[in-house]
Design a protein around this motif. Sequence first.
Motif, mmCIF file in Angstrom:
data_model
loop_
_atom_site.group_PDB
_atom_site.id
_atom_site.type_symbol
_atom_site.label_atom_id
_atom_site.label_comp_id
_atom_site.label_asym_id
_atom_site.label_seq_id
_atom_site.Cartn_x
_atom_site.Cartn_y
_atom_site.Cartn_z
ATOM 1 N N GLU A 534 14.233 2.804 -5.655
ATOM 2 C CA GLU A 534 13.524 4.053 -5.356
ATOM 3 C C GLU A 534 13.300 4.873 -6.624
ATOM 4 O O GLU A 534 12.231 5.464 -6.813
ATOM 5 C CB GLU A 534 14.317 4.876 -4.324
ATOM 6 C CG GLU A 534 14.283 4.295 -2.917
ATOM 7 C CD GLU A 534 12.867 4.134 -2.387
ATOM 8 O OE1 GLU A 534 12.061 5.083 -2.547
ATOM 9 O OE2 GLU A 534 12.543 3.061 -1.843
ATOM 10 N N LYS A 537 10.483 3.239 -8.597
ATOM 11 C CA LYS A 537 9.190 3.460 -7.936
ATOM 12 C C LYS A 537 8.680 4.885 -8.155
ATOM 13 O O LYS A 537 7.476 5.117 -8.337
ATOM 14 C CB LYS A 537 9.311 3.164 -6.442
ATOM 15 C CG LYS A 537 9.461 1.691 -6.109
ATOM 16 C CD LYS A 537 9.676 1.498 -4.609
ATOM 17 C CE LYS A 537 9.876 0.027 -4.269
ATOM 18 N NZ LYS A 537 10.154 -0.173 -2.817
ATOM 19 N N GLN A 538 9.602 5.851 -8.133
ATOM 20 C CA GLN A 538 9.201 7.253 -8.282
ATOM 21 C C GLN A 538 8.795 7.591 -9.712
ATOM 22 O O GLN A 538 7.866 8.367 -9.944
ATOM 23 C CB GLN A 538 10.351 8.172 -7.847
ATOM 24 C CG GLN A 538 10.611 8.160 -6.347
ATOM 25 C CD GLN A 538 11.853 8.939 -5.967
ATOM 26 O OE1 GLN A 538 12.425 9.657 -6.775
ATOM 27 N NE2 GLN A 538 12.285 8.800 -4.716
ATOM 28 N N ASN A 539 9.478 7.004 -10.692
ATOM 29 C CA ASN A 539 9.270 7.383 -12.087
ATOM 30 C C ASN A 539 8.381 6.427 -12.877
ATOM 31 O O ASN A 539 7.882 6.791 -13.950
ATOM 32 C CB ASN A 539 10.625 7.503 -12.796
ATOM 33 C CG ASN A 539 11.490 8.602 -12.189
ATOM 34 O OD1 ASN A 539 11.111 9.761 -12.179
ATOM 35 N ND2 ASN A 539 12.638 8.233 -11.673
ATOM 36 N N LYS A 541 5.470 4.240 -11.672
ATOM 37 C CA LYS A 541 4.632 3.806 -10.545
ATOM 38 C C LYS A 541 3.841 2.531 -10.827
ATOM 39 O O LYS A 541 3.387 1.867 -9.901
ATOM 40 C CB LYS A 541 3.681 4.948 -10.152
ATOM 41 C CG LYS A 541 4.411 6.210 -9.691
ATOM 42 C CD LYS A 541 3.444 7.237 -9.152
ATOM 43 C CE LYS A 541 4.160 8.531 -8.807
ATOM 44 N NZ LYS A 541 5.198 8.355 -7.794
ATOM 45 N N GLU A 542 3.662 2.194 -12.099
ATOM 46 C CA GLU A 542 2.902 0.980 -12.430
ATOM 47 C C GLU A 542 3.729 -0.291 -12.285
ATOM 48 O O GLU A 542 3.204 -1.397 -12.413
ATOM 49 C CB GLU A 542 2.346 1.072 -13.858
ATOM 50 C CG GLU A 542 3.383 1.000 -14.964
ATOM 51 C CD GLU A 542 4.047 2.334 -15.275
ATOM 52 O OE1 GLU A 542 4.611 2.471 -16.385
ATOM 53 O OE2 GLU A 542 3.986 3.245 -14.435
ATOM 54 N N ASP A 544 5.827 -2.866 -9.995
ATOM 55 C CA ASP A 544 6.115 -3.317 -8.629
ATOM 56 C C ASP A 544 7.584 -3.710 -8.536
ATOM 57 O O ASP A 544 8.092 -4.427 -9.405
ATOM 58 C CB ASP A 544 5.247 -4.529 -8.258
ATOM 59 C CG ASP A 544 3.769 -4.173 -8.196
ATOM 60 O OD1 ASP A 544 3.467 -2.989 -7.978
ATOM 61 O OD2 ASP A 544 2.931 -5.073 -8.370
#
Length: 598
Positions: A534, A537-539, A541-542, A544
């Motif tokens: 998480e 993903k939050q910090n 974003k590029e 996966d």
Amino acid sequence: MIAHVIPLKRMPMKMAYFDYTIPDGMDIKIGQLVEIPFRSSTLLGCVSGTTNKSQHKGSLKPVARLLNETPFLSERSINLAIETARVYGVAPSVIITMMLPSLQKRALTNLELKPIIEKRGSSTKKVIRYMDEQSLEEKIKSGIKNNKKQILILAPTLSRLLEVRNYDFDAVSWESTMSVKSKREAWQKIRNGTPVIMGMRSAVFLPLYNLEKILIIDEEEQDHKSWDQAPRYRVHDIAERLGVDVTYFSRTPTFTTVHNTTKKNLSQIGKRKPTNITIADIAKERGSGNYDVVSSTLEAQIRKKVEDKQNVFLFINKKGFAQLLRCRDCGFIFSCVSCFLPYTLSDNKALCRHCKSAAEIPTKCHKCGGITLRYQGTGVQQIAHWAGKEFAHKANIIEWTADDEHEQLPTEKPIIIVGTTAAISNVQSKNIKLFGVVDADHILNIPEYDAAERGLALFVKLLTMAQKSEADFVVQTQAPNHVVFETLISGKLQPFIKTENSVRKQLRYPPYSKLMKIAMESQKAISTLQNLAETIKQNMKEIDVVAYPLLPETRGKNKRYALLCKLDSEKWWKQAQEITPLLKQGMKVDIDPNSLLS
């Protein structure tokens, strides 16, 4: 003045260096080795920098002793070590130690070191596909002839290194079997500029200050990847950061390496030797009523060779008799009670290849009580059992896995060797006249994104051995039209590359990303890694991120879990350095992992 010193012992990742005061009259330079007080003892350390003011609030201890006026390593080497440590989630001390000889204080003090004059020229990447060993030898020897700068030659295994050494040119070797004294003497020659150096993957970290080019032999081999201990690096990635020409030699270059090389730097040398290749269609055999583990095509070839007093090698990359025992009534699979992985049936026992536990083979199903149990998945013992029934009176049957040792084989009759990859390097000298791949489909269908590429490399290695001994080559498969077999027969890589490209591009697998696996084994592995996912993903974003269980999912009371991060193929070195500071204790970083699932 204050010196930043990296203690030369395994440290936590976040402890990059410690500060020490520099005594009056001591001339400290980056790259020197010093003796430092550390807790209640003294250690060797490497100076990574100097400053006028320390961020440490307490009192500082002084550097105890300078080992050598001349730096052992350059500032560039130190900076690369610090960066590499961040990428692979280890302390800089781990990488620095890999750059140095054995840390014996007296011996290090007596080393004669030349001043460092570091030069770097061009940085070009080439891929050369060689079709025969002679063309490879000629290319390497012509490349090092009259060379005034340093060339590093990297081989995947010790046996391959010895083969290349037999090309008969002067070189300093760096290998794990050398004595401490021999390695120290070799290191001094390398550090002082000896022109040709040969080694395996760890040699890429050696202090080569007049390096011009790196030659990587058989670049497709998984042994070019460190997988069993940190740092889990791939030699390609370190070589390409050294700012020199890198040439990859391979019979079957990986799709990623080909894709990342410009077309003008792709070439082929040598001629492909003609070989009698037969693809045995197992599906047709089953349709005609033959359900035996060996096809009639392969059996006929074996029979002919045995009658002619010639030796045979049957390759099956699975130990034991069968891979699992299944109930035909309810589908229950007899599995390890600790790991929950299917037992392998071997020597009349049920064995867990992961935790090494054993159990008796059941006579009825543990779930439904049914007595119709079926063995599935062919192993070495089952093929050897078949060969024994058919040919025991005419040939000696030899099982050869990693668990077996055969110093001398019987010679009174032809031999049929049934073996795994552990046998491959040992059968080259056995005058084999038939190579048979018993279960090609198992190799091509392992649950890894590069299964076809691995399979092709393995089959080409076996085919090359067949070509050397002028032997026949038979592959059993239920998918005779698979692109791997098309490539194997034609020798042309383009259809295979086209197929791989379409699949990997769609799923964003290498070369369209760089894979970073973060694995953890603990009771809180799942929640800890999900929280990390998480955060990423939050910090970032590029990137996966996928969270998934490893196999086996548990070990004792611990859960085994992992994250797969698909980094940008161009920015991955920087992105990895942004992720590793977020790691908790017990997390292991593996970039370009050999296996995603284990």
